[in-house]
Scaffold this motif. Sequence first.
Motif, PDB file in Angstrom:
ATOM      1  N   THR A   1      26.871   1.322 -25.560  1.00  0.00           N
ATOM      2  CA  THR A   1      25.491   1.537 -26.009  1.00  0.00           C
ATOM      3  C   THR A   1      25.435   1.889 -27.497  1.00  0.00           C
TER       4      THR A   1
ATOM      5  N   SER B   1      29.760   6.078 -22.509  1.00  0.00           N
ATOM      6  CA  SER B   1      29.168   4.739 -22.541  1.00  0.00           C
ATOM      7  C   SER B   1      29.201   4.199 -23.971  1.00  0.00           C
TER       8      SER B   1
ATOM      9  N   GLU C   1      28.961  -0.893 -17.127  1.00  0.00           N
ATOM     10  CA  GLU C   1      29.209  -1.171 -18.541  1.00  0.00           C
ATOM     11  C   GLU C   1      29.289  -2.676 -18.809  1.00  0.00           C
TER      12      GLU C   1
ATOM     13  N   HIS D   1      19.848   4.649 -20.841  1.00  0.00           N
ATOM     14  CA  HIS D   1      20.325   5.131 -22.143  1.00  0.00           C
ATOM     15  C   HIS D   1      20.405   3.986 -23.162  1.00  0.00           C
ATOM     16  N   LEU D   2      20.667   2.796 -22.668  1.00  0.00           N
ATOM     17  CA  LEU D   2      20.757   1.632 -23.562  1.00  0.00           C
ATOM     18  C   LEU D   2      19.418   1.403 -24.269  1.00  0.00           C
TER      19      LEU D   2
ATOM     20  N   LYS E   1      25.645  -3.711 -18.997  1.00  0.00           N
ATOM     21  CA  LYS E   1      25.070  -3.358 -20.308  1.00  0.00           C
ATOM     22  C   LYS E   1      25.551  -4.343 -21.365  1.00  0.00           C
TER      23      LYS E   1
ATOM     24  N   TRP F   1      21.715   2.874 -17.287  1.00  0.00           N
ATOM     25  CA  TRP F   1      21.260   1.804 -18.181  1.00  0.00           C
ATOM     26  C   TRP F   1      19.989   2.180 -18.935  1.00  0.00           C
TER      27      TRP F   1
ATOM     28  N   CYS G   1      16.168  -5.143 -21.243  1.00  0.00           N
ATOM     29  CA  CYS G   1      16.211  -4.080 -20.231  1.00  0.00           C
ATOM     30  C   CYS G   1      14.953  -4.143 -19.357  1.00  0.00           C
TER      31      CYS G   1
END
Length: 508
Positions: free
Chosen positions: A296, A293, A188, A233-234, A191, A231, A456
Amino acid sequence: MAHQAGDILWDALASNLHFYLPEHPLKPPAANLYILSGLYQARDIEAFIFTFIRTISAHTLRERQKYPEKYDPPNEEDVVLDNDTVNRISRTVYRWRLAAGSNGFGWDKSNEVKLTSQPCLHYTDENRRYTHDVNDPRDRDYDDGFQFNCDCTIPFRERKAHAFLRECRINYCYCFEGVNKGGFFNLEVIKTLLIHGEIDTVLRVCAHPDVKYASWKSVQNCACMEADLGWNHLYSLALDAYIVLNILYCFPKLRGSISGRQPPRSNESYERDYRDTKIYQEMLYKCTKSHYSEVTKHIHRQFFGIKDDYFGNSFKIQRGLEWPILAKTATYPQSPDRPDNQPLFSILRGLRSWRMKAFINDDDFPFGNVPFEIFLNCDEEAPWVPHKLEVAECYRTLRTIGLPDELICEIAELAYGAYGDEPWRRLLVAHDPFHPENYDELVGYLGSCWDIMVRCNIFAEAVGNPINWQSELKLCLRRLFRSPRGDNLDWNGLDTDMEDLIFELIQP
Ligand SMILES: [Zn+2]
Ligand SMILES: [Zn+2]
């Protein structure tokens, strides 16, 4: 105009999409844009995907060139999060650590955590990766022992290089937070760095030969749940929001009336706008619902004006039950006082005390079948997230009527206090991103989504697990626009080539 319109062929995609209402003879399951068969689909969609990948690759290269090509690997004891970096990201970290107290993620000190003016220097000599012995029979379900030794937002130990070397451990059902507390905390942090554009720090960390972020790309709480903790998902939330808003913007007829509308009432026909489509409602929900999370979700909640803990894993339905589709879909948990007498039960259900017990799982919610206002307010009226101009206006009004400052502060505390430390809403006109007065914010938000994807991409290449945009885009298009007639197809084939994708999208 759509974002990057000069480079990405949005029109090629948009020209193959058609807006259908559930009342149409084809009986699509919801008001939405659908891909239907046409002559040039394969060519058009391929062109869209090609230009998207070309553009993001060019932007990634250009952004990467701002930083040194090679970094010296840090020593494990090096403090890689320096004081300035900690000061820039602390508020964000504080927000997601506090939220862990209410959404139940198992870090300790979620309620004691403090946002201090000075970065933490509480020294501990711990250097632990919270790894495990693969031969240990308990290796999938025991506690990794991760805890904080002080109340600071980013403890000193977590600023050192060794904190960035934790491996993702495979876990049994519901054991993710036990075996991966330490690693997930650092994930986290990573991110957060990506969202803040702290690429120099990220690249320096990634120069260490033992970073394990490749294993943290796609991570799930349980094998039986969606992989939404890694990551990936970000950038996949950013991609969904980016595609949905850009494509809907290509349909001027769906932009609605400038002055807004009265919320439609049950059963009367109403003029649909973009916010009534399945893709918009579902995207907004996914991008803002509370989640392990939390980080995000921040930029999406601020843009759409949704409070941190408003949407959860299921919809509680207290309002809107006059819409037949909601009444039909809502379920009532079995309870000992449920009467056997069905007619009586349906009367009771109409009472407020019973209505409070209705709910719909997110997988079953009829996105695109109820007006936006019903979707947004079906639990309680969605809490108002104020814009900073509205707050300033409130102070000004109270001053003009001559109230003393102490009283003004007390009133403001009552009005906005419950809002806590969350940032104000970004849109000038709430809940209507396409309103002309929101244009600058819309462009800014699309730019932020794009930046997240680019960063990313840089990160993915640095950790040796590049993003396959071809497959990400195909999955995304399939999820958003599949044919209304294709519902009984198997959508799990992930590695189909372009012809298969088109075939699946249009197959009756
Ligand atoms: Zn401390
Ligand atoms: Zn499970």
